[in-house]
Write an enzyme that holds these catalytic residues in place. Structure first.
Site, short mmCIF file in Angstrom:
data_model
loop_
_atom_site.label_atom_id
_atom_site.label_comp_id
_atom_site.label_asym_id
_atom_site.label_seq_id
_atom_site.Cartn_x
_atom_site.Cartn_y
_atom_site.Cartn_z
CD GLU A 1 -2.89 -0.92 2.42
OE1 GLU A 1 -4.09 -0.64 2.27
OE2 GLU A 1 -2.38 -1.12 3.55
CE1 TYR B 1 -20.36 23.78 -5.09
CE2 TYR B 1 -21.84 24.55 -3.37
CZ TYR B 1 -21.53 24.40 -4.71
OH TYR B 1 -22.40 24.86 -5.66
CB VAL C 1 -8.96 5.50 6.75
CG1 VAL C 1 -8.49 4.86 5.45
CG2 VAL C 1 -9.61 4.49 7.65
CD GLU C 2 -9.04 4.00 11.60
OE1 GLU C 2 -9.69 2.96 11.77
OE2 GLU C 2 -8.03 4.05 10.86
CE LYS D 1 -6.83 1.51 2.03
NZ LYS D 1 -5.94 1.10 3.12
#
Length: 119
Positions: free
Chosen positions: A21, A53, A72-73, A98
């Protein structure tokens, strides 16, 4: 309170804890909801009074694209902090997905809420 949202913002990034990864870019998907009072921009039709936005999206694309996190946290927390601090958002709900990370699942990830949603 109104909600400004960005749905399925796709950004390629280095994310993950496994060696493979760390060598590839993976596409992440962001769904973001932000509390914002839209009465002033609606009354004046003035984009300068909005929570833009496009500006939020561009900032996250630049940040996430240049990032390299294991979890990802961690990335979700950093993105929520950017939105709250740089754009003056009192409350944000952010879902970071993900896609394709787990066989058999469309996506995995986290959903966080930070701040207090004004009434």
């Amino acid at each position: 309170m109104d909600t400004v949202f960005i749905e399925d913002l796709r950004i390629d990034a280095v994310i993950g804890i496994y060696d493979w990864e760390r060598r590839v870019r993976q596409t992440l998907s962001f769904d973001i909801e932000m509390a914002f009072d839209n009465t002033a921009p609606a009354a004046t039709d003035d984009i300068a009074l909005t929570l833009n936005y496009k500006d939020v999206s561009k900032r996250l694309i630049d940040y996430v694209g240049a990032s390299s996190f294991g979890l990802v946290e961690t990335l979700a927390e950093r993105c929520a902090a950017i939105i709250r601090e740089e754009f003056g958002v009192a409350w944000v709900r952010l879902k970071l997905s993900k896609p394709g990370a787990v066989r058999g699942a469309k996506a995995v990830g986290v959903r966080i809420e930070r701040g207090v949603r004004p009434q």
